[in-house]
Structure formats: C-alpha cells, structure tokens
Design a protein around this motif. Sequence first.
Motif, short mmCIF file in Angstrom:
data_model
loop_
_atom_site.label_atom_id
_atom_site.label_comp_id
_atom_site.label_asym_id
_atom_site.label_seq_id
_atom_site.Cartn_x
_atom_site.Cartn_y
_atom_site.Cartn_z
N ARG A 1 0.83 -1.20 0.00
CA ARG A 1 0.00 0.00 0.00
C ARG A 1 0.87 1.25 0.00
O ARG A 1 1.79 1.39 0.80
CB ARG A 1 -0.93 0.00 1.21
CG ARG A 1 -1.91 1.17 1.24
CD ARG A 1 -2.93 1.03 2.34
NE ARG A 1 -3.88 -0.04 2.06
CZ ARG A 1 -3.98 -1.14 2.78
NH1 ARG A 1 -3.19 -1.33 3.83
NH2 ARG A 1 -4.87 -2.07 2.47
N ASP A 2 0.59 2.16 -0.91
CA ASP A 2 1.30 3.45 -1.05
C ASP A 2 2.78 3.29 -1.38
O ASP A 2 3.56 4.21 -1.18
CB ASP A 2 1.16 4.29 0.23
CG ASP A 2 -0.28 4.60 0.57
OD1 ASP A 2 -1.08 4.78 -0.38
OD2 ASP A 2 -0.62 4.67 1.76
N ALA A 3 3.16 2.12 -1.89
CA ALA A 3 4.57 1.88 -2.17
C ALA A 3 4.86 1.75 -3.66
O ALA A 3 6.03 1.65 -4.04
CB ALA A 3 5.04 0.60 -1.46
N VAL A 4 3.83 1.75 -4.51
CA VAL A 4 4.02 1.41 -5.92
C VAL A 4 3.50 2.51 -6.83
O VAL A 4 2.42 3.06 -6.62
CB VAL A 4 3.28 0.08 -6.27
CG1 VAL A 4 3.53 -0.29 -7.73
CG2 VAL A 4 3.72 -1.04 -5.34
N THR A 5 4.29 2.81 -7.84
CA THR A 5 3.84 3.64 -8.96
C THR A 5 3.73 2.74 -10.18
O THR A 5 4.70 2.06 -10.53
CB THR A 5 4.83 4.78 -9.26
OG1 THR A 5 4.87 5.67 -8.14
CG2 THR A 5 4.41 5.55 -10.50
N LEU A 6 2.56 2.71 -10.80
CA LEU A 6 2.37 1.90 -11.99
C LEU A 6 2.88 2.68 -13.20
O LEU A 6 2.32 3.72 -13.56
CB LEU A 6 0.89 1.53 -12.17
CG LEU A 6 0.27 0.67 -11.06
CD1 LEU A 6 -1.19 0.38 -11.37
CD2 LEU A 6 1.05 -0.63 -10.88
N GLY A 7 3.94 2.18 -13.80
CA GLY A 7 4.54 2.85 -14.94
C GLY A 7 4.02 2.33 -16.26
O GLY A 7 2.89 1.84 -16.37
N THR A 8 4.86 2.38 -17.26
CA THR A 8 4.46 2.03 -18.61
C THR A 8 4.36 0.52 -18.81
O THR A 8 4.84 -0.27 -17.98
CB THR A 8 5.45 2.63 -19.62
OG1 THR A 8 4.93 2.53 -20.94
CG2 THR A 8 6.79 1.89 -19.58
N ASP A 9 3.77 0.14 -19.92
CA ASP A 9 3.66 -1.26 -20.32
C ASP A 9 4.28 -1.36 -21.71
O ASP A 9 3.69 -0.90 -22.70
CB ASP A 9 2.21 -1.70 -20.34
CG ASP A 9 2.03 -3.19 -20.63
OD1 ASP A 9 2.95 -3.80 -21.23
OD2 ASP A 9 0.98 -3.75 -20.26
N THR A 10 5.48 -1.93 -21.79
CA THR A 10 6.17 -2.00 -23.07
C THR A 10 5.74 -3.19 -23.92
O THR A 10 6.24 -3.37 -25.03
CB THR A 10 7.69 -2.07 -22.86
OG1 THR A 10 8.03 -3.27 -22.17
CG2 THR A 10 8.18 -0.88 -22.04
N THR A 11 4.81 -4.00 -23.41
CA THR A 11 4.35 -5.16 -24.17
C THR A 11 3.28 -4.78 -25.19
O THR A 11 2.96 -5.58 -26.07
CB THR A 11 3.78 -6.24 -23.25
OG1 THR A 11 2.56 -5.75 -22.65
CG2 THR A 11 4.77 -6.59 -22.15
N GLY A 12 2.69 -3.61 -25.05
CA GLY A 12 1.63 -3.19 -25.96
C GLY A 12 0.25 -3.62 -25.51
O GLY A 12 -0.73 -3.32 -26.18
N SER A 13 0.15 -4.31 -24.39
CA SER A 13 -1.17 -4.72 -23.90
C SER A 13 -1.72 -3.66 -22.96
O SER A 13 -1.02 -2.73 -22.56
CB SER A 13 -1.08 -6.06 -23.17
OG SER A 13 -0.37 -5.91 -21.95
N ASP A 14 -2.99 -3.81 -22.60
CA ASP A 14 -3.61 -2.85 -21.69
C ASP A 14 -4.04 -3.54 -20.40
O ASP A 14 -5.04 -3.16 -19.78
CB ASP A 14 -4.81 -2.17 -22.36
CG ASP A 14 -5.85 -3.18 -22.82
OD1 ASP A 14 -5.60 -4.40 -22.72
OD2 ASP A 14 -6.93 -2.75 -23.29
N ALA A 15 -3.27 -4.55 -19.99
CA ALA A 15 -3.60 -5.28 -18.77
C ALA A 15 -3.44 -4.37 -17.55
O ALA A 15 -2.67 -3.41 -17.56
CB ALA A 15 -2.71 -6.51 -18.63
N ALA A 16 -4.18 -4.69 -16.49
CA ALA A 16 -4.15 -3.90 -15.27
C ALA A 16 -4.28 -4.84 -14.07
O ALA A 16 -4.67 -6.00 -14.22
CB ALA A 16 -5.29 -2.88 -15.28
N PRO A 17 -3.92 -4.35 -12.87
CA PRO A 17 -4.09 -5.18 -11.68
C PRO A 17 -5.49 -5.74 -11.59
O PRO A 17 -6.48 -5.03 -11.81
CB PRO A 17 -3.79 -4.20 -10.54
CG PRO A 17 -2.85 -3.20 -11.13
CD PRO A 17 -3.31 -3.04 -12.55
N GLY A 18 -5.57 -7.02 -11.30
CA GLY A 18 -6.86 -7.70 -11.24
C GLY A 18 -7.12 -8.57 -12.45
O GLY A 18 -7.94 -9.49 -12.38
N ASP A 19 -6.44 -8.30 -13.57
CA ASP A 19 -6.60 -9.14 -14.75
C ASP A 19 -5.89 -10.48 -14.55
O ASP A 19 -4.91 -10.57 -13.80
CB ASP A 19 -6.03 -8.44 -15.98
CG ASP A 19 -6.83 -7.22 -16.38
OD1 ASP A 19 -7.96 -7.06 -15.86
OD2 ASP A 19 -6.34 -6.41 -17.20
#
Length: 407
Positions: free
Chosen positions: A83-101
């Motif tokens: 919690r409060d420790a992570v910055t979600l940066g870029t995705d170089t794979t080209g997908s649009d996946a997100a936490p929970g997928d």
Amino acid sequence: MRRDATRTPAARAARAAATAGAALAALVAAPAPAAADTGRELRTEQWGMDAIGAEEAAAVNPGDGITIAVLSDGVDDTHPDLRDAVTLGTDTTGSDAAPGDDGYGAAGTAVAGIAAGRGHGREFTGGIVGVAPAAHLLSVRVADGGDPDPAAVADGVRYAVAEGAQVVVLPATAPDDGLRDAVDAAVGGGVVVVAPAAAADPAAAVTATAAAPEPLAGAVTAVPVGEDLAPLPGAAPAGEGAVAAPGAALPVLQAGGGYTTADGAEYAAAFAAGTAALVRAEYPQLRPEQVAAALASGAAPAASGPAVLDAPGALAAAEEAAAGVPLYDEDLAAEADDGGPVPLWAWWVGGAVLIIVLLAAATLLLRRATVDPYDSRRPKAPDDDTPAADRGAARGRRRRGSGRRRR
C-alpha cells in the motif's frame, strides 16, 4: 575482520529453518490465505530475509529516497503489503492489462514484496516485509506471459532510467545487443542493474530462459540458492561479481491478495536489488560499479558456488569504499564558489531582465505616488439639498479664515 559464526547467513538460515519448515509446508498445501489471516506468522517464515541479515541492515537505513524499478509482468499495487509503495509505470508489451486481470503481476508482485514489501497491520508487524521497506517501487510491465521480449525489456530499462529509478531489477530473459546497450547506458548513468542468473539447463525450472548467455556487463547477477545456501540445480556458473541469494521455497506476495511460495532466479535478484537499495540510500555517492562491488565483497563465502549475499556485509564494504568519496563533486562546488564560467548570452539575458524589472518597479512607485484614493484634491461641490443661506455662510467663514491666515 573476523566474522561472527553466529551471524553468518548459514547460521541465520539454520535458526530460521526449524520454525519455518512446518509453516512453509502448511502454506504450500493450503490455498493462498487472506492477508489478515496470515499476518504475524509470515515474519518467521521469511528464511531468506534472515539468511541475508535484511532486518539488521534495514535498521541502518531502510531505503529512504530510493526507487526500485521492477521490470516484470506488473506489480499489483492493491496488495495490503504494498500500500502506497508502488507507482504503476508504462507497459512495453503493448497490452492494456491492469491489476486484477488474469495473470497480471504473478511474478512482479512477488519480486516487489521481496525487494521492498512494507507489511501491514498494527505497526506493520503482519505480512511480508522486504529487504528495503522504505524504498519506493516503480512497476514497468515488460512481460505478458511467456518469455519476455528483450526489446521490451530494453525499452523498460530506458523508461525506468528516465523516471529516476536508482535500482533496476530485470526479469529472467536472454539478453540481445539492444538490451545490453540499454543496461550499459543505465549503469553509465548511475543506475544499479540487477539481473537473474540464466539457466544452464533448458529444462531447469529456476528461470524462464532456455539458454545461458554471458552475464550482462555491469549488472549484478543473482544466483538462486536454497535453505542450505547451495545453488539450485540448473543454475548457470556464476560470472565475475555474481552473488548467491535465496531463491527456493520463498513466501511471497500473491497478486490479488494473499501469499504463496516461489522458486527462481528472479526472486534471488529481488534480494540483491533490495540490498542495493539499502547501500544506495546510505551511501548515495557510490557509483553503480562500487555498489556492485560492495555486494560481492561483503558476501559470505559458501561451500559451493558464489558467495552468499549478506546485507550488513554489503553496507560495511560500502562504508569502506565511501570513506574517500565526497557526497558531492568538490571541483564543481569550487567552480560555483568562484563564480564559474558564464556564457555571454546569459549576461545579455540577465541584463535585459534586470532592466525590465527596474522599469516595472519605477512605474509602480510613480503611480502609487500620484494616486489620490480618497479624491481629497478635488473641491467638493455643495450638496444640492443644502439651503442657499447655509452655503453662503460657509463661504464667508472660509474667506474670513483665509484672511486671518494672511495677517
């Protein structure tokens, strides 16, 4: 300097093994529990943290001000221990996946927890606490199931450097020339890069790579070991500067919440990345190659394979290396004190700005000096409702008063 036998990684691992064995077996057999249900017990199960002396080293500096970039399949920033420790940066794979997928963060969340997990609960006594619990995490998604594409990893390295990461931990992949160039540039720019050791046997389960290329120049190579501190089967021979780190039966964070266990070189690299963050936080003047050397020279000799990562030993080695290195460039500071070379255009620009400021200030002062906010200088017109006799009397009083003043 003699090493206290009771403080070696082997001794720490032996002490932890007795209490960890039964709990680890239960953790593997049962489904991943909810964070609130496992809490305090996981601290005793983290044999890897005890093996490298992580708690002792973090007491010196827990990684304040350091950003660790985790290049993997993503980091689940919703996990209570992150919690409060992570910055979600870029995705170089080209997908649009997100936490929970599905599949998102299976490896990256585990790596993040080992490197810089914060635990949870009252006074953060529950869950998993990483090697550098005060460090910040930058998630750079470079894998979307299967082996990471070296080109995507190279893009991730460049992104992490541009975002200001001081430590970058790579996924297990077979590097190509593009990735090597990206790592060389990162190290040259002051970033510590940590890479998992490749597998010597394509069938080995310790890493996703199917080849054993030469280690990345300038990067810290982490070789996974088990609780006996011996390299796992299939691990490639260590190159120069490699260190061994825990990589088997490790309690780790599970994407989506809860906990699981993991084996592999990527998790050994997480231990090395967390230790590098501790060193960088305490001795920011050291260059990446000096940090890597501190991790290697501070490691504890092992019966076989490379020396085993020892976080307090790395800090001690870093302290020795930093003894003659100033926190800032003294030559640049002296040049600044002397005025330093200023280009001609800077003088012209500075002079023009100064003139504009002075003119604006003079205009403002002039306006303030001439303004009459109460309109006191204009003679007041008689009120139309005032009787004529009263107006005449008032004029007479003013004339008599002026006559007295003349006399």
